[in-house]
Scaffold this active site. Structure first.
Site, PDB file in Angstrom:
ATOM      1  CD  GLU A 185      -7.759  40.766 -10.987  1.00  0.00           C
ATOM      2  OE1 GLU A 185      -7.732  39.619 -11.451  1.00  0.00           O
ATOM      3  OE2 GLU A 185      -7.111  41.718 -11.461  1.00  0.00           O
ATOM      4  CD  GLU A 280      -5.312  38.944 -15.717  1.00  0.00           C
ATOM      5  OE1 GLU A 280      -4.641  39.985 -15.684  1.00  0.00           O
ATOM      6  OE2 GLU A 280      -6.016  38.551 -14.779  1.00  0.00           O
TER       7      GLU A 280
END
Length: 305
Positions: A185, A280
């Site tokens: 990520e 998220e």
């Protein structure tokens, strides 16, 4: 908000998982009535609906299912007890839900760096990868988030990139036999992080050349770091295995910031993406009203099929 702070806010204590006593799911009220399933596979996290299921994460998981969500995301799964992991896995199976990502954390991965090439960091990373295989089995997870850590100002970028590639190759050797995938990520939390852009992550994945090493494309972080979301996703699409959501500014649900999620989700759907899309982010408004508003925000931007 850095990931470690995000995990602390969600809460990892076993007190959330009481298996007896407490409020029954059926007693939560009319909001728990089964709603239509979302067309996109959006994945909430624990704590997002805490006001509708106070005190028990299993009740919260059932609430998610009844609102039409088909997956769960839990960054802190690796730190939960075996008992919690097994109960979450069992409940997901009973509800017909998928497990999204959890974070591969070895110590504090915000203070370590695979880019340095230091053996101590490599050893910790590989140890945590092996532990993550066992956790993934308990909850039937397929994806684990990897953050390589900090940039090293004393090493040329090419050397650091080579070090990260080597670490990802070693990690892939652990995960690939089990059909599991690390998703790297790129982040925007601070400028000292090594991995910050989609094309940089794409290049590392191409070099590792394994189905066990792919991209986690977080729409919030990439809007902050580079923008041009659809065009940049298109360039990196072959290596994207997981997507996360958060509007900017604010890192809250779609519709609270500047991103045109209806267009972005239509693009993702038209590409044939069948994976999980992790929610998220935080809630824009507090309480039950804020939780219901969040659900409605996702109804608004969900693709129409």
């Amino acid at each position: 908000m850095e990931r470690r702070g995000f995990i602390k806010k969600v809460g990892l204590g076993s007190t959330f998982l009481g298996l007896t006593g407490g409020m029954s799911f059926q007693a939560m009220g009319k909001e728990s009535q089964t709603a239509p399933t979302f067309n996109m596979d959006f994945a909430p996290h624990f704590g997002m609906f805490r006001n509708h299921a106070p005190g028990r994460i299993i009740d919260e998981l059932k609430f998610m299912a009844d609102q039409g969500f088909r997956s769960l995301e839990d960054n802190g799964m690796l730190k939960r007890s075996v008992e919690e992991q097994e109960q979450i896995g069992k409940t997901l199976d009973q509800l017909g839900m998928r497990m999204g990502v959890f974070v591969i954390e070895g110590g504090d991965n915000w203070k370590t760096s695979l880019a340095t090439g230091k053996q101590e960091f490599m050893d910790t990373f590989l140890k945590t990868c092996r532990e993550s295989v066992e956790v993934a089995k308990r909850v039937n997870a397929k994806w684990m988030t990897v953050v390589p850590g900090y940039f090293d100002r004393n090493l040329p970028m090419g050397i650091q990139t080579a070090n990260v590639i080597e670490a990802m190759k070693r990690g892939a050797e652990i995960f690939e036999p089990h059909g599991l995938t690390m998703v790297m990520e790129p982040l925007s939390d601070n400028p000292d992080l090594f991995l910050r852009h989609a094309d940089q992550t794409f290049m590392i994945c191409q070099a590792v050349d394994s189905p066990a090493c792919k991209i986690l494309y977080d729409i919030y972080h990439m809007q902050r770091n580079e923008g041009n979301l659809i065009a940049n996703m298109e360039k990196c699409w072959d290596e994207i295995a997981y997507i996360q959501i958060g509007d900017n500014p604010g890192r809250k649900e779609p519709g609270t910031g500047e991103i045109n999620f209806e267009n972005v989700f239509k693009y993702i759907h038209d590409k044939g993406f069948k994976g999980v899309m992790g929610m998220e982010h935080g809630n824009a408004m507090p309480g039950k009203e804020g939780e219901l508003a969040l659900i409605e925000a996702y109804r608004k931007v969900d693709v129409k099929v």
